[in-house]
Design a protein around this motif. Sequence first.
Motif, PDB file in Angstrom:
ATOM      1  N   ARG A  48       8.999 -37.160 -18.017  1.00 51.18           N
ATOM      2  CA  ARG A  48      10.286 -37.239 -19.005  1.00 51.18           C
ATOM      3  C   ARG A  48      11.363 -37.288 -18.391  1.00 51.18           C
ATOM      4  N   GLU A  49      12.263 -38.302 -18.477  1.00 52.40           N
ATOM      5  CA  GLU A  49      13.327 -38.579 -17.652  1.00 52.40           C
ATOM      6  C   GLU A  49      14.124 -37.057 -17.609  1.00 52.40           C
ATOM      7  N   TRP A  50      14.588 -36.688 -16.688  1.00 56.18           N
ATOM      8  CA  TRP A  50      14.476 -36.810 -15.165  1.00 56.18           C
ATOM      9  C   TRP A  50      13.531 -35.477 -14.734  1.00 56.18           C
ATOM     10  N   ASP A  51      12.604 -35.227 -15.458  1.00 52.62           N
ATOM     11  CA  ASP A  51      11.893 -33.867 -15.031  1.00 52.62           C
ATOM     12  C   ASP A  51      10.807 -34.266 -13.932  1.00 52.62           C
ATOM     13  N   PHE A  52      11.070 -33.776 -12.891  1.00 58.31           N
ATOM     14  CA  PHE A  52      10.045 -34.115 -11.607  1.00 58.31           C
ATOM     15  C   PHE A  52       9.314 -33.083 -11.402  1.00 58.31           C
ATOM     16  N   SER A  53       9.201 -31.892 -12.325  1.00 61.91           N
ATOM     17  CA  SER A  53       8.414 -30.664 -11.745  1.00 61.91           C
ATOM     18  C   SER A  53       6.997 -30.957 -11.874  1.00 61.91           C
ATOM     19  N   GLY A  54       6.438 -31.901 -12.368  1.00 61.05           N
ATOM     20  CA  GLY A  54       4.937 -32.177 -12.072  1.00 61.05           C
ATOM     21  C   GLY A  54       4.637 -32.602 -10.910  1.00 61.05           C
ATOM     22  N   ALA A  55       5.529 -32.965  -9.903  1.00 61.53           N
ATOM     23  CA  ALA A  55       5.175 -33.179  -8.454  1.00 61.53           C
ATOM     24  C   ALA A  55       4.853 -31.982  -7.532  1.00 61.53           C
ATOM     25  N   LYS A  56       5.072 -30.720  -8.217  1.00 60.39           N
ATOM     26  CA  LYS A  56       4.546 -29.699  -7.627  1.00 60.39           C
ATOM     27  C   LYS A  56       3.380 -29.272  -7.819  1.00 60.39           C
ATOM     28  N   LEU A  57       2.588 -30.112  -8.471  1.00 60.34           N
ATOM     29  CA  LEU A  57       1.041 -30.012  -8.842  1.00 60.34           C
ATOM     30  C   LEU A  57       0.256 -31.077  -7.928  1.00 60.34           C
ATOM     31  N   TYR A  58       0.978 -31.800  -7.149  1.00 54.21           N
ATOM     32  CA  TYR A  58       0.286 -32.963  -6.263  1.00 54.21           C
ATOM     33  C   TYR A  58      -0.745 -32.542  -5.702  1.00 54.21           C
ATOM     34  N   ASP A  59      -0.859 -31.212  -4.880  1.00 52.82           N
ATOM     35  CA  ASP A  59      -1.932 -30.769  -3.852  1.00 52.82           C
ATOM     36  C   ASP A  59      -3.093 -30.425  -4.966  1.00 52.82           C
ATOM     37  N   LEU A  80       0.103 -40.418 -10.242  1.00 44.68           N
ATOM     38  CA  LEU A  80       0.526 -38.966 -10.193  1.00 44.68           C
ATOM     39  C   LEU A  80       2.108 -38.971  -9.396  1.00 44.68           C
ATOM     40  N   LEU A  81       2.830 -37.956  -9.645  1.00 44.97           N
ATOM     41  CA  LEU A  81       4.040 -37.936  -9.193  1.00 44.97           C
ATOM     42  C   LEU A  81       3.969 -37.067  -7.606  1.00 44.97           C
ATOM     43  N   CYS A  87      13.254 -35.979  -2.452  1.00 47.65           N
ATOM     44  CA  CYS A  87      12.868 -36.707  -3.577  1.00 47.65           C
ATOM     45  C   CYS A  87      11.351 -36.987  -4.011  1.00 47.65           C
ATOM     46  N   VAL A  88      11.038 -37.737  -5.046  1.00 48.46           N
ATOM     47  CA  VAL A  88       9.606 -37.726  -5.450  1.00 48.46           C
ATOM     48  C   VAL A  88       9.443 -39.489  -5.659  1.00 48.46           C
ATOM     49  N   TYR A  89       8.071 -39.575  -5.159  1.00 49.11           N
ATOM     50  CA  TYR A  89       7.738 -41.056  -5.477  1.00 49.11           C
ATOM     51  C   TYR A  89       6.583 -41.103  -6.589  1.00 49.11           C
ATOM     52  N   ASN A  90       6.733 -42.402  -7.308  1.00 50.51           N
ATOM     53  CA  ASN A  90       5.735 -42.248  -8.454  1.00 50.51           C
ATOM     54  C   ASN A  90       4.651 -43.273  -7.841  1.00 50.51           C
ATOM     55  N   PRO A 111      13.708 -46.694 -11.064  1.00 56.17           N
ATOM     56  CA  PRO A 111      15.248 -46.394 -11.087  1.00 56.17           C
ATOM     57  C   PRO A 111      15.832 -45.611 -10.295  1.00 56.17           C
ATOM     58  N   MET A 112      16.856 -45.202 -10.227  1.00 57.94           N
ATOM     59  CA  MET A 112      17.392 -44.010  -9.569  1.00 57.94           C
ATOM     60  C   MET A 112      16.702 -42.621  -9.446  1.00 57.94           C
ATOM     61  N   LYS A 113      17.031 -41.805  -8.606  1.00 60.03           N
ATOM     62  CA  LYS A 113      16.485 -40.553  -8.314  1.00 60.03           C
ATOM     63  C   LYS A 113      15.137 -40.541  -7.941  1.00 60.03           C
ATOM     64  N   PHE A 114      14.084 -41.617  -8.084  1.00 60.96           N
ATOM     65  CA  PHE A 114      13.189 -41.907  -7.241  1.00 60.96           C
ATOM     66  C   PHE A 114      12.873 -42.440  -5.857  1.00 60.96           C
ATOM     67  N   CYS A 115      12.367 -41.674  -4.973  1.00 60.02           N
ATOM     68  CA  CYS A 115      11.971 -42.664  -3.760  1.00 60.02           C
ATOM     69  C   CYS A 115      11.365 -43.795  -4.260  1.00 60.02           C
ATOM     70  N   THR A 116      11.393 -45.042  -3.607  1.00 59.24           N
ATOM     71  CA  THR A 116      10.598 -46.210  -3.905  1.00 59.24           C
ATOM     72  C   THR A 116      10.049 -46.742  -2.606  1.00 59.24           C
TER      73      THR A 116
END
Length: 221
Positions: A48-59, A80-81, A87-90, A111-116
């Motif tokens: 959900r724009e711009w909630d990147f908290s899910g990236a903490k669950l990557y590992d 996954l994020l 920053c964060v990749y999709n 869009p902005m705020k993501f790594c690409t």
Amino acid sequence: MKVALIPMRVEDGNFGTNWKEFERRFKEALQYSPDFIVFPEYCLTGFREWDFSGAKLYDEIVKRVSTLAKNNAVYVIFGLLEPYKSCVYNSALLINREGEVILRHRKFQEPMKFCTGNTVKTAKTEFGKVAIIICGDLYNKRIAKWIRKKKPDFLFVPMEYSPESGKISEEDLKAMSERVKLLSVKTFIVNSYPPGGAWVFDESGNLLRKSSGDKLLIFDI
């Protein structure tokens, strides 16, 4: 080669619920003895724009999915994020039958705020070379250049697409078909639910098989 495409129901920010759904649909797919099980874009956390908290669950996510892949000797592709420095990749991963990550794609079309991302890689399997791109990457000119250069045998596209109308239209399918024709590679696309849907196109962009809603799609080559 048998592929299971799973248009999984995804709840933004609800990892617990999404994981239960992921396991349930994974077990459903196993009944068909697939070689590949494919899930949508950031399917275990949503976004959900711009909630990147899910990236903490990557590992934790990689560990859990790798265990499922290894225990069932199946390839798994899912989005996954991915956290990276500030920053964060999709991203999307291909995990092999031994539970190892053998391919990572970082989305270009963001869009902005993501790594690409800036490249497309392939991984060798017993069925040929596999590549992954994500959702809007399908319409990216740089992606098209990379795909034509790498010449994979199969392309997988995890997606999270919800048009304003709330459903996938014939115009959407035509656009997918035209892009696949340009890439000249057999392509498997799976969308998150709602609106869901999964599609298989041949190298000429012809639609070979489709499912709607959250219905599992099995395609046997």
